[in-house]
Design a protein around this motif. Structure first.
Motif, PDB file in Angstrom:
ATOM      1  N   ARG A   1      43.415   3.411  28.688  1.00  0.00           N
ATOM      2  CA  ARG A   1      43.244   1.976  28.237  1.00  0.00           C
ATOM      3  C   ARG A   1      43.410   1.278  29.251  1.00  0.00           C
TER       4      ARG A   1
ATOM      5  N   PHE B   1      54.053  17.768  23.764  1.00  0.00           N
ATOM      6  CA  PHE B   1      52.722  17.112  24.068  1.00  0.00           C
ATOM      7  C   PHE B   1      51.712  17.277  22.839  1.00  0.00           C
TER       8      PHE B   1
ATOM      9  N   GLY C   1      48.923  19.892  28.334  1.00  0.00           N
ATOM     10  CA  GLY C   1      48.964  19.039  27.067  1.00  0.00           C
ATOM     11  C   GLY C   1      49.822  17.160  27.843  1.00  0.00           C
ATOM     12  N   GLY C   2      50.740  17.605  28.209  1.00  0.00           N
ATOM     13  CA  GLY C   2      50.971  16.353  29.116  1.00  0.00           C
ATOM     14  C   GLY C   2      49.943  15.310  29.786  1.00  0.00           C
TER      15      GLY C   2
ATOM     16  N   ILE D   1      52.185  23.666  28.450  1.00  0.00           N
ATOM     17  CA  ILE D   1      52.761  21.882  28.785  1.00  0.00           C
ATOM     18  C   ILE D   1      52.168  21.530  29.773  1.00  0.00           C
TER      19      ILE D   1
ATOM     20  N   GLU E   1      46.383  15.748  29.255  1.00  0.00           N
ATOM     21  CA  GLU E   1      45.585  15.036  28.137  1.00  0.00           C
ATOM     22  C   GLU E   1      46.342  13.836  27.472  1.00  0.00           C
ATOM     23  N   PHE E   2      47.408  13.432  27.235  1.00  0.00           N
ATOM     24  CA  PHE E   2      48.227  12.464  27.089  1.00  0.00           C
ATOM     25  C   PHE E   2      48.049  11.290  27.968  1.00  0.00           C
TER      26      PHE E   2
ATOM     27  N   LYS F   1      52.905  13.788  20.952  1.00  0.00           N
ATOM     28  CA  LYS F   1      51.713  12.743  21.376  1.00  0.00           C
ATOM     29  C   LYS F   1      50.416  12.604  21.190  1.00  0.00           C
ATOM     30  N   ASN F   2      49.549  13.832  21.237  1.00  0.00           N
ATOM     31  CA  ASN F   2      48.751  13.856  22.252  1.00  0.00           C
ATOM     32  C   ASN F   2      47.624  13.427  20.085  1.00  0.00           C
TER      33      ASN F   2
ATOM     34  N   MET G   1      47.968  10.114  18.736  1.00  0.00           N
ATOM     35  CA  MET G   1      47.785   9.758  19.922  1.00  0.00           C
ATOM     36  C   MET G   1      46.078   8.482  18.604  1.00  0.00           C
TER      37      MET G   1
ATOM     38  N   ASP H   1      58.852  21.152  25.283  1.00  0.00           N
ATOM     39  CA  ASP H   1      57.831  20.595  25.755  1.00  0.00           C
ATOM     40  C   ASP H   1      56.766  20.945  25.088  1.00  0.00           C
ATOM     41  N   PHE H   2      56.112  21.348  24.715  1.00  0.00           N
ATOM     42  CA  PHE H   2      55.017  21.660  24.463  1.00  0.00           C
ATOM     43  C   PHE H   2      54.688  20.909  23.465  1.00  0.00           C
TER      44      PHE H   2
ATOM     45  N   VAL I   1      46.275  24.403  24.899  1.00  0.00           N
ATOM     46  CA  VAL I   1      45.603  23.707  23.592  1.00  0.00           C
ATOM     47  C   VAL I   1      45.127  22.219  24.019  1.00  0.00           C
ATOM     48  N   ASN I   2      43.576  22.632  23.974  1.00  0.00           N
ATOM     49  CA  ASN I   2      41.998  21.776  23.711  1.00  0.00           C
ATOM     50  C   ASN I   2      42.590  20.538  23.069  1.00  0.00           C
ATOM     51  N   VAL I   3      42.486  19.509  23.032  1.00  0.00           N
ATOM     52  CA  VAL I   3      43.136  18.335  21.552  1.00  0.00           C
ATOM     53  C   VAL I   3      41.929  18.534  21.022  1.00  0.00           C
TER      54      VAL I   3
END
Lengths: 122, 515
Positions: B316, A16, B305-306, B302, B308-309, A19-20, A23, A12-13, A108-110
């Protein structure tokens, strides 16, 4: 588009982070959750950068990196350790470099992650 | 055993009669007679007679002459004079000279002689017995008086509050001379702080009408004004026909001192033991926290992360409520992450990177950072740095964290403003190290800490700032860091007055002796 490979046993980590990063539309992200197959996958994908966890079952992150550095074809691929073993404060203090290796602390900070990836793939 | 009697008499008829009379009594009398008075005196000294009968008129020597002669040579025995004529004057003279009794040779002689002999013998026996008892008494008194005089405890007799008798030890104990004490009242040697105890003892009448000795301890003031601890045991006695108190005073100053030392040592031991238990607890918590923190970090990673996503996706859209919800979840998750980070830091006090620095510089560095955090301008900062050069060996980063943490606490304790005083000076580490130390004291005028909270202030996760995102680990970590530097961190506080945080750190060894 930069090709990134995430090696982390936590599915799961990886989902994301992928995904991040995707994007932003600057990155194409592959995921490897089985550390035993990590080196093999690096050779197949030939990423521009590797994000690798430290503590993983079977083979840990530093062992994977060591193996990649021994091989001519993979030794130049930059890598960043993603780990919960250090804190954000510590990584910030050292500008993400500890003993010549790059670190990004979990969670994690994106923005910080993208900044670090960019520093290594200019 | 027969009773030996010597009869000094020159009349043979009378001798016969007398011998016969005494023989006819129930007593076992053995009567010798002699007609020469000089020979009689000799006989008295040669043989062991129990009684002498003597005729009043003897040739050359009278009965009184004979009595004086034997008395002069130290013989003491009943001496009865037998006289021919009854004469009051003679009788009085004889008795004055110490004659036991006298008998008149008349018609009653036969009846009276046995009675007089018996009475004289009995009287003499009683006199001897009395003398013996008196002698024993004198010896006994001498023995006790020697005991009292040689005793190391002070012995005294007090009557109506005045000293009436003291032994030599009282002089040694109090420092006063014999005459001085005998002119003093008992209260004069009681130190003012003990007068209450002694007075109460008197008031309750314990000194009077008691059967058993009472004991008490009090402080005594000696002649040279020094105060000694003494133990008093006293009893009511009769002294010269009146009620008095006899007391025994023992100097227990040295005993008290060693008792006190023992008590202190015990407390120190207790404290050391508690510290040990506390540090054991901390170590256990540390080991536990380390694993715990790592396990939490992954799921938190996690979630973040989710989030932020979702945040990017939602940026938007125009659904503001969802945006607010995401924002709140993210903040809360980050708070959880802060707790985990604090735990990790606590669990793994990283290795120290020691540098020798001036504590004043370290404080200045942190103050300049801290000033940005102060929300209002109504907090005044006063620094009172040591003028002398003090150097300490510390990990700048970690000790900075400690100082910063304390500074933030002072600020939070003064929401309406106030004053922060920061002092540095030379001090000494607490027991058992007692080494030269540098003290960093940070004092605020804030709301203070209640007693209950103060006792729990270093407990991990204890916080009164849950609503202000406090994790309850800040001071716990600060203390751990200071102790890791072989120093100590102490907090004293008073509600609504303020709090005083004192950090003691060992001074750099090379500059220890510098002044």
């Amino acid at each position: 588009m930069k090709k990134i490979l995430i090696i982390d046993d936590e599915e799961d980590f990886c989902y994301f982070v992928k995904k991040n990063l995707e994007m932003t539309e600057y990155f194409e992200v592959a995921v490897c959750t089985d550390s035993a197959k990590a080196v093999q996958q690096v050779r197949q994908i030939r990423p521009d950068l590797i994000l690798v966890d430290i503590m993983m079952p079977v083979i840990d992150g530093p062992s994977i990196v060591a193996e990649l550095e021994e091989s001519e074809d993979t030794k130049n691929i930059p890598f960043v350790f993603l780990t919960a073993m250090i804190t954000n404060e510590e990584t910030k203090k050292n500008k993400n470099i500890i003993n010549d290796a790059y670190f990004v602390a979990k969670p994690v900070n994106v923005k910080e992650l993208i900044y670090t990836i960019n520093r290594l793939t200019q | 055993m027969s009773i030996k009697i010597l009869f000094i008499e020159d009349n043979p008829d009378h001798i016969l009669v007398t011998k016969k009379i005494l023989k006819n009594t129930k007593e076992d009398y053995q009567v010798d007679s002699i007609d020469n008075p000089e020979e009689g005196i000799k006989k008295i000294f040669q043989q062991d007679y129990d009684l002498v009968l003597c005729d009043y008129r003897m040739p050359r020597l009278s009965a009184l002459d004979i009595l004086r002669s034997i008395k002069e040579d130290g013989k003491d025995l009943p001496f009865i004079v037998v006289t021919a004529a009854g004469n009051e004057k003679v009788a009085v003279d004889l008795m004055k000279e110490g004659v036991s009794d006298y008998i008149v040779k008349d018609a009653y002689y036969e009846d009276i002689l046995p009675l007089v002999v018996k009475k004289s013998l009995e009287k003499h026996r009683l006199k001897k017995e009395n003398e013996r008892v008196e002698k024993e008494l004198r010896e006994s008194e001498a023995k006790y008086s020697m005991l009292v005089e040689q005793a190391r405890d002070g012995v005294f007799i007090v009557q109506d509050g005045n000293f009436k008798f003291i032994n030599k030890a009282m002089i040694d104990i109090t420092g006063y001379s014999f005459d001085e004490i005998l002119g003093m009242r008992f209260f004069d040697i009681v130190a003012p702080e003990s007068r209450g105890v002694i007075g109460e003892k008197y008031d309750r009448g314990m000194m009077i009408n008691q059967r058993n000795a009472t004991f008490c301890e009090f402080k005594m003031r000696c002649k040279d004004k020094t105060i000694r601890e003494v133990e008093l045991s006293d009893n009511v006695i009769q002294y010269k026909g009146m009620v008095a108190e006899m007391g025994i005073l023992r100097d227990i100053t040295e005993r008290k001192k060693s008792e006190e030392e023992l008590r202190k040592a015990y407390i120190e031991l207790k404290e050391a033991q508690e510290m040990l238990i506390q540090s054991e607890k901390m170590a256990a918590l540390g080991r536990f926290s380390s694993g715990f923190a790592h396990e939490l970090k992954n799921p938190l990673g996690i979630i973040l992360g989710g989030l932020e996503f979702l945040e990017t996706i939602l940026s938007r859209e125009t659904n503001t409520e969802a945006k607010i919800a995401i924002q709140k979840i993210k903040e809360t998750t980050l708070r959880a992450d802060t707790i985990v980070q604090d735990l990790l830091r606590f669990a793994r006090p990283s290795e120290l990177t020691i540098e020798t620095i001036n504590p004043n510089d370290l404080i200045e560095d942190n103050l300049s950072l801290f000033k940005y955090r102060i929300p209002s301008s109504n907090i005044e900062i006063d620094t009172q740095f040591a003028k002398e050069k003090i150097l300490i060996d510390v990990d700048k980063m970690q000790m900075g964290q400690v100082i910063f943490n304390v500074l933030v606490n002072t600020m939070e304790a003064m929401p309406k403003g106030g004053k922060i005083t920061i002092k540095t000076y030379k001090a000494t580490l607490p027991r058992p190290l007692r080494k030269p130390a540098c003290a960093i004291e940070i004092i605020d005028t804030g709301e203070g800490i209640s007693k209950e909270n103060l006792s729990r202030i270093f407990e991990p996760f204890f916080t009164t700032k849950r609503d202000r995102k406090g994790t309850g680990l800040g001071l716990c970590i600060a203390k751990a860091i200071v102790e890791n530097h072989k120093g100590s961190l102490m907090i004293t506080s008073e509600l609504n007055k303020g709090t005083d945080v004192k950090i003691l750190l060992p001074i750099n060894k090379k500059t220890e002796g510098d002044r």
